[in-house]
Design a protein around this motif. Structure first.
Motif, PDB file in Angstrom:
ATOM      1  N   ALA A   1       0.836  -1.204   0.000  1.00 25.70           N
ATOM      2  CA  ALA A   1       0.000   0.000   0.000  1.00 25.70           C
ATOM      3  C   ALA A   1       0.866   1.247   0.000  1.00 25.70           C
ATOM      4  O   ALA A   1       0.533   2.262  -0.632  1.00 25.70           O
ATOM      5  CB  ALA A   1      -0.918  -0.012   1.215  1.00 25.70           C
ATOM      6  N   ALA A   2       2.032   1.201   0.696  1.00 27.99           N
ATOM      7  CA  ALA A   2       2.916   2.364   0.732  1.00 27.99           C
ATOM      8  C   ALA A   2       3.473   2.658  -0.650  1.00 27.99           C
ATOM      9  O   ALA A   2       3.595   3.818  -1.051  1.00 27.99           O
ATOM     10  CB  ALA A   2       4.050   2.115   1.719  1.00 27.99           C
ATOM     11  N   GLN A   3       3.800   1.587  -1.400  1.00 34.25           N
ATOM     12  CA  GLN A   3       4.288   1.806  -2.765  1.00 34.25           C
ATOM     13  C   GLN A   3       3.213   2.448  -3.628  1.00 34.25           C
ATOM     14  O   GLN A   3       3.507   3.306  -4.465  1.00 34.25           O
ATOM     15  CB  GLN A   3       4.725   0.477  -3.379  1.00 34.25           C
ATOM     16  N   MET A   4       1.947   2.034  -3.410  1.00 38.51           N
ATOM     17  CA  MET A   4       0.864   2.640  -4.168  1.00 38.51           C
ATOM     18  C   MET A   4       0.798   4.143  -3.880  1.00 38.51           C
ATOM     19  O   MET A   4       0.666   4.956  -4.806  1.00 38.51           O
ATOM     20  CB  MET A   4      -0.469   1.990  -3.798  1.00 38.51           C
ATOM     21  N   ALA A   5       0.929   4.511  -2.596  1.00 35.05           N
ATOM     22  CA  ALA A   5       0.892   5.927  -2.239  1.00 35.05           C
ATOM     23  C   ALA A   5       2.038   6.671  -2.913  1.00 35.05           C
ATOM     24  O   ALA A   5       1.849   7.783  -3.425  1.00 35.05           O
ATOM     25  CB  ALA A   5       0.977   6.081  -0.720  1.00 35.05           C
ATOM     26  N   LEU A   6       3.238   6.050  -2.955  1.00 37.05           N
ATOM     27  CA  LEU A   6       4.388   6.696  -3.599  1.00 37.05           C
ATOM     28  C   LEU A   6       4.175   6.834  -5.097  1.00 37.05           C
ATOM     29  O   LEU A   6       4.658   7.783  -5.710  1.00 37.05           O
ATOM     30  CB  LEU A   6       5.651   5.882  -3.345  1.00 37.05           C
ATOM     31  N   MET A   7       3.467   5.879  -5.715  1.00 40.18           N
ATOM     32  CA  MET A   7       3.206   5.981  -7.152  1.00 40.18           C
ATOM     33  C   MET A   7       2.190   7.083  -7.439  1.00 40.18           C
ATOM     34  O   MET A   7       2.293   7.776  -8.447  1.00 40.18           O
ATOM     35  CB  MET A   7       2.638   4.653  -7.682  1.00 40.18           C
ATOM     36  N   MET A   8       1.175   7.211  -6.555  1.00 38.86           N
ATOM     37  CA  MET A   8       0.118   8.180  -6.834  1.00 38.86           C
ATOM     38  C   MET A   8       0.579   9.611  -6.590  1.00 38.86           C
ATOM     39  O   MET A   8       0.067  10.537  -7.204  1.00 38.86           O
ATOM     40  CB  MET A   8      -1.115   7.898  -5.964  1.00 38.86           C
TER      41      MET A   8
END
Lengths: 74, 368
Positions: free
Chosen positions: B9-16
């Motif tokens: 989920a943290a990677q998703m936040a970094l991508m967004m």
């Protein structure tokens, strides 16, 4: 000049097909058709844009649809 | 499932995060300033409500269909043919919007640095790099975001820090001279940018820690608000109300830096921020387009349509606008409603239908 560009576009499309087609599993007929259809679409659009660079595009279409609302922000 | 990769989920936040701010910090300040004037620092905060709303809608839809993206569950919600139509709307939308993003990138690069390079070369090289990332799959994009985004944020804060001595906070006075209406009107462009958070509908099914998805998505919205407010405050304190007339306020701010006669003309740092951020932004949109197309046509995998779609994206970039002035005019007016109707209204309608369907089914089972 334009004919040279068409030649370049054709080479580019052919390169993509030459690279991707052999990688598709022989049993996946649909995948193959999709790849060929997408490449053909790109080729046609590229040639059209070459001859008519000012052809109305998606932005003009969207602009026409949303113009009444867009006026609120002008 | 077509995508076998998993991200946290943290990677998703970094991508967004760069998916919103990459073009956001360049175009949004001057579009907001044109409407909001001195109150432009408040506009991203109003706009962020749309961001939280879109995240909420996408997460609720995800809870009903945990293993599917928006292209797949729209078919389950409204039936096969209408679902295909909605899917096609999303695919054409992402094709068009990604074309516009590549165009913005090309216009900026050719207008500021590479003045004599043909635009098709700039579009083509960036799309090719992004194509490699997308071919690598979701995990590759997530890892590159993890690598680049801390650098981007640090460099950005460094620029703001260097500018600190030249800032004139009095530029924001008087606050709310004409009430809060101008700041809300100025929020239109940031709100449209925030609605791009709908892209999490393509990422949520591939999270390893799904229960943290909502938390990290909201944190991502918060981080975007933070950066956008800092950008607008810096532009306002530095240039005052002429921000509206600058094409790229952040770029002009970078040229302004002068610390100890050593750190001068830091526009190349702005360029580095911009290219890294845009790389992630284009890749995420490109990935959504490629994955969506593969799911819409029910293909066995998505890798082989990456390059043909990249070719189409370059063509859409050249096709999307005759020149930069018209593109910016479009982004400030019709595009706001275009982005909001596809990324906010359409998913809300889908969510409404799901909720009503569940209610009807519950009622029936009680009666039976």
């Amino acid at each position: 000049m334009k004919w040279a560009m068409i030649f370049g576009i054709t080479i580019l499309t052919a390169l993509i097909l030459w690279y991707e087609l052999p990688k598709i599993n022989q049993n996946q007929k649909k995948d193959k058709y999709v790849l060929i259809a997408l490449s053909a679409m790109s080729w046609v659009l590229a040639v059209l844009l070459l001859f008519f660079p000012n052809m109305p595009g998606p932005t003009e279409l969207v602009d026409q649809i949303y113009k009444p609302l867009g006026k609120l922000l002008e | 499932m077509i995508e076998k990769g998993k991200i946290s989920a943290a990677q998703m936040a970094l991508m967004m995060h760069p998916t919103i701010i990459a073009t956001g910090i360049l175009f949004v300040p001057s579009i907001s300033a044109a409407k909001a004037g001195r109150d432009m620092w408040l506009s991203p905060i109003w706009g962020s409500f749309i961001g939280f709303l879109v995240v909420f809608i996408a997460y609720q839809l995800h809870k009903h269909f945990p293993n599917e993206t928006i292209i797949e569950y729209s078919e389950h919600i409204v039936g096969r043919i209408p679902g295909k139509v909605i899917g096609l709307i999303y695919l054409l939308f992402y094709l068009h919007v990604n074309g516009i993003i590549i165009r913005e990138y090309g216009e900026f690069l050719s207008g500021v640095f590479l003045m004599t390079t043909p635009e098709s070369v700039i579009f083509g090289s960036m799309t090719l790099v992004c194509a490699f990332a997308v071919r690598g799959g979701l995990e590759v994009i997530a890892r590159s975001a993890q690598l680049f985004i801390p650098i981007v944020v640090l460099l950005f804060l460094l620029i703001v820090f260097f500018l600190a001595l030249d800032l004139a906070p009095t530029n924001m006075l008087p606050v709310f001279e004409e009430g809060i209406t101008p700041s809300i009107l100025g929020a239109a462009a940031p709100a449209a940018w925030f609605s791009e958070f709908l892209l999490i509908a393509f990422l949520l099914p591939y999270l390893t820690d799904k229960e943290k998805g909502l938390k990290w998505a909201n944190l991502s919205v918060l981080s975007v608000v933070f950066i956008l407010v800092i950008t607008n405050v810096t532009a306002l304190f530095l240039f005052g109300e002429i921000t509206a007339d600058l094409l790229y306020p952040v770029m002009s701010a970078g040229r302004y830096v002068r610390v100890a006669e050593f750190f001068t003309h830091l526009e190349s740092i702005i360029m580095a921020i911009w290219i890294l951020g845009t790389f992630i932004k284009i890749s995420v949109f490109y990935y959504a387009l490629v994955l969506g197309t593969a799911q819409w046509l029910k293909l066995s995998e998505y890798k082989f349509i990456v390059l043909p779609l990249g070719f189409l994206l370059v063509l859409f970039a050249t096709w999307s606008a005759p020149n930069l002035t018209e593109l910016k005019g479009f982004l400030g007016t019709s595009a706001v409603f275009y982005l909001l109707s596809v990324q906010l209204v359409l998913p809300s309608i889908l969510l409404l239908i799901v909720v009503i369907q569940k209610k009807v089914i519950q009622k029936r089972s009680i009666q039976a």
